[in-house]
Design a protein around this motif. Structure first.
Motif, PDB file in Angstrom:
ATOM      1  N   TRP A  84       0.830  -1.207   0.000  1.00 28.41           N
ATOM      2  CA  TRP A  84       0.000   0.000   0.000  1.00 28.41           C
ATOM      3  C   TRP A  84       0.864   1.257   0.000  1.00 28.41           C
ATOM      4  O   TRP A  84       0.619   2.193  -0.762  1.00 28.41           O
ATOM      5  N   PHE A  85       1.913   1.262   0.838  1.00 26.85           N
ATOM      6  CA  PHE A  85       2.796   2.416   0.887  1.00 26.85           C
ATOM      7  C   PHE A  85       3.543   2.588  -0.436  1.00 26.85           C
ATOM      8  O   PHE A  85       3.868   3.711  -0.823  1.00 26.85           O
ATOM      9  N   GLY A  86       3.815   1.487  -1.109  1.00 31.51           N
ATOM     10  CA  GLY A  86       4.456   1.586  -2.418  1.00 31.51           C
ATOM     11  C   GLY A  86       3.594   2.359  -3.403  1.00 31.51           C
ATOM     12  O   GLY A  86       4.093   3.195  -4.173  1.00 31.51           O
ATOM     13  N   LEU A  87       2.293   2.105  -3.378  1.00 29.26           N
ATOM     14  CA  LEU A  87       1.376   2.834  -4.264  1.00 29.26           C
ATOM     15  C   LEU A  87       1.257   4.296  -3.827  1.00 29.26           C
ATOM     16  O   LEU A  87       1.156   5.197  -4.673  1.00 29.26           O
ATOM     17  N   VAL A  88       1.242   4.519  -2.520  1.00 27.28           N
ATOM     18  CA  VAL A  88       1.205   5.898  -2.014  1.00 27.28           C
ATOM     19  C   VAL A  88       2.451   6.654  -2.480  1.00 27.28           C
ATOM     20  O   VAL A  88       2.378   7.836  -2.840  1.00 27.28           O
ATOM     21  N   MET A  89       3.587   5.981  -2.502  1.00 25.93           N
ATOM     22  CA  MET A  89       4.819   6.612  -2.963  1.00 25.93           C
ATOM     23  C   MET A  89       4.721   6.995  -4.438  1.00 25.93           C
ATOM     24  O   MET A  89       5.212   8.044  -4.862  1.00 25.93           O
ATOM     25  N   ILE A  90       4.078   6.146  -5.235  1.00 20.45           N
ATOM     26  CA  ILE A  90       3.871   6.465  -6.648  1.00 20.45           C
ATOM     27  C   ILE A  90       3.034   7.733  -6.783  1.00 20.45           C
ATOM     28  O   ILE A  90       3.364   8.640  -7.561  1.00 20.45           O
ATOM     29  N   ASP A  91       1.942   7.801  -6.023  1.00 22.06           N
ATOM     30  CA  ASP A  91       1.095   8.992  -6.056  1.00 22.06           C
ATOM     31  C   ASP A  91       1.863  10.230  -5.590  1.00 22.06           C
ATOM     32  O   ASP A  91       1.677  11.329  -6.114  1.00 22.06           O
ATOM     33  N   THR A  92       2.728  10.027  -4.615  1.00 21.96           N
ATOM     34  CA  THR A  92       3.533  11.135  -4.090  1.00 21.96           C
ATOM     35  C   THR A  92       4.492  11.654  -5.151  1.00 21.96           C
ATOM     36  O   THR A  92       4.648  12.869  -5.345  1.00 21.96           O
ATOM     37  N   ILE A  93       5.131  10.731  -5.856  1.00 27.87           N
ATOM     38  CA  ILE A  93       6.047  11.108  -6.934  1.00 27.87           C
ATOM     39  C   ILE A  93       5.301  11.868  -8.030  1.00 27.87           C
ATOM     40  O   ILE A  93       5.797  12.865  -8.572  1.00 27.87           O
ATOM     41  N   GLU A  94       4.078  11.426  -8.329  1.00 28.43           N
ATOM     42  CA  GLU A  94       3.278  12.098  -9.350  1.00 28.43           C
ATOM     43  C   GLU A  94       2.917  13.520  -8.930  1.00 28.43           C
ATOM     44  O   GLU A  94       2.876  14.430  -9.760  1.00 28.43           O
ATOM     45  N   MET A  95       2.643  13.710  -7.646  1.00 24.79           N
ATOM     46  CA  MET A  95       2.343  15.059  -7.154  1.00 24.79           C
ATOM     47  C   MET A  95       3.521  15.997  -7.367  1.00 24.79           C
ATOM     48  O   MET A  95       3.353  17.154  -7.771  1.00 24.79           O
ATOM     49  N   VAL A  96       4.701  15.496  -7.099  1.00 31.75           N
ATOM     50  CA  VAL A  96       5.893  16.318  -7.274  1.00 31.75           C
ATOM     51  C   VAL A  96       6.144  16.585  -8.753  1.00 31.75           C
ATOM     52  O   VAL A  96       6.469  17.713  -9.151  1.00 31.75           O
ATOM     53  N   ARG A  97       5.956  15.564  -9.576  1.00 30.09           N
ATOM     54  CA  ARG A  97       6.182  15.715 -11.022  1.00 30.09           C
ATOM     55  C   ARG A  97       5.236  16.745 -11.630  1.00 30.09           C
ATOM     56  O   ARG A  97       5.607  17.505 -12.513  1.00 30.09           O
ATOM     57  N   MET A  98       3.984  16.722 -11.156  1.00 30.74           N
ATOM     58  CA  MET A  98       2.984  17.650 -11.677  1.00 30.74           C
ATOM     59  C   MET A  98       3.054  19.012 -10.988  1.00 30.74           C
ATOM     60  O   MET A  98       2.296  19.915 -11.306  1.00 30.74           O
ATOM     61  N   ARG A  99       3.950  19.125 -10.016  1.00 29.85           N
ATOM     62  CA  ARG A  99       4.141  20.365  -9.264  1.00 29.85           C
ATOM     63  C   ARG A  99       2.851  20.830  -8.600  1.00 29.85           C
ATOM     64  O   ARG A  99       2.602  22.030  -8.451  1.00 29.85           O
ATOM     65  N   GLU A 100       2.067  19.862  -8.184  1.00 26.38           N
ATOM     66  CA  GLU A 100       0.805  20.210  -7.530  1.00 26.38           C
ATOM     67  C   GLU A 100       1.024  20.550  -6.055  1.00 26.38           C
ATOM     68  O   GLU A 100       0.447  21.491  -5.538  1.00 26.38           O
ATOM     69  N   GLN A 101       1.853  19.727  -5.394  1.00 21.39           N
ATOM     70  CA  GLN A 101       2.063  19.933  -3.971  1.00 21.39           C
ATOM     71  C   GLN A 101       3.494  19.579  -3.611  1.00 21.39           C
ATOM     72  O   GLN A 101       4.168  18.842  -4.320  1.00 21.39           O
TER      73      GLN A 101
END
Length: 205
Positions: A84-101
């Motif tokens: 589960w944390f692995g998927l959360v990490m993917i979402d976290t990386i996407e947030m940074v990539r999209m410069r959302e948060q």
């Protein structure tokens, strides 16, 4: 791959419960985590229409599985939490990539790193899932994951086992079709088999 992962997991847990962590069987058991990480990343990227529901399902079964897991492994988080944390990490990386948060990903990453202290694969297992997600079908994945694996549990023996697991995964003929396992049966099997092993061990004492 899923069938092989389940068999490998059972062998690994039998080694822990009944055979005083037999190194040969635990060597075989290293395949299960590598395979589950690969499958999770693959399905999350290509076959999941509702990612939030997918993560929620993993989290629910992580909570359900924790008590039977703790009966065998003590104070550790079960593998569902790590996945589960692995998927959360993917979402976290996407947030940074999209410069959302920035703040939210920083908090999530910090919490994840702290919690890896209570699970058997530590930080190296946590980042294996994003590696599979972003480098799927890319030959460059091998050296990256191999480096990750060689740090895994600081064990050269398990590192070799995990490297062999990668070779097996990437050479399995995915065109071969076997009866599909219902996803809920698959998830439920994890806590159920842990309870069964624990009860069998209690009967043998």
């Amino acid at each position: 791959i899923k069938y092989l992962a389940i068999i490998s997991m059972i062998i690994d847990h039998i080694a822990v419960v009944f055979l005083d962590e037999n190194i040969a069987l635990r060597f075989i058991g290293r395949f299960s985590f590598i395979a589950f990480s690969y499958l999770l990343a693959y399905h999350y990227r290509f076959h999941t229409h509702d990612q939030e529901r997918y993560k929620l399902r993993l989290l629910i079964f992580a909570i359900i599985s924790q008590v039977p897991y703790s009966l065998i492994f003590g104070v550790q988080l079960n593998i569902f939490f790590l996945l589960w944390f692995g998927l959360v990490m993917i979402d976290t990386i996407e947030m940074v990539r999209m410069r959302e948060q920035v703040l939210y990903p920083t908090i999530i990453t910090s919490v994840a790193l702290i919690l890896t202290y209570w699970e058997g694969y530590f930080i190296f297992g946590l980042y294996m899932i994003p590696l599979f997600y972003y480098l799927h079908d890319n030959i460059k994945i091998f050296p990256f994951v191999l480096l990750n694996i060689m740090l895994l549990n600081f064990s050269i023996i398990f590192a070799i086992a995990a490297a062999i697991s990668l070779l097996i995964i990437y050479h399995i003929d995915t065109d071969i079709r076997i009866n599909k396992i219902n996803k809920y049966y698959f998830y439920a099997f994890y806590p159920v088999h842990l309870i069964a092993l624990y009860k069998m061990h209690e009967l043998m004492l």
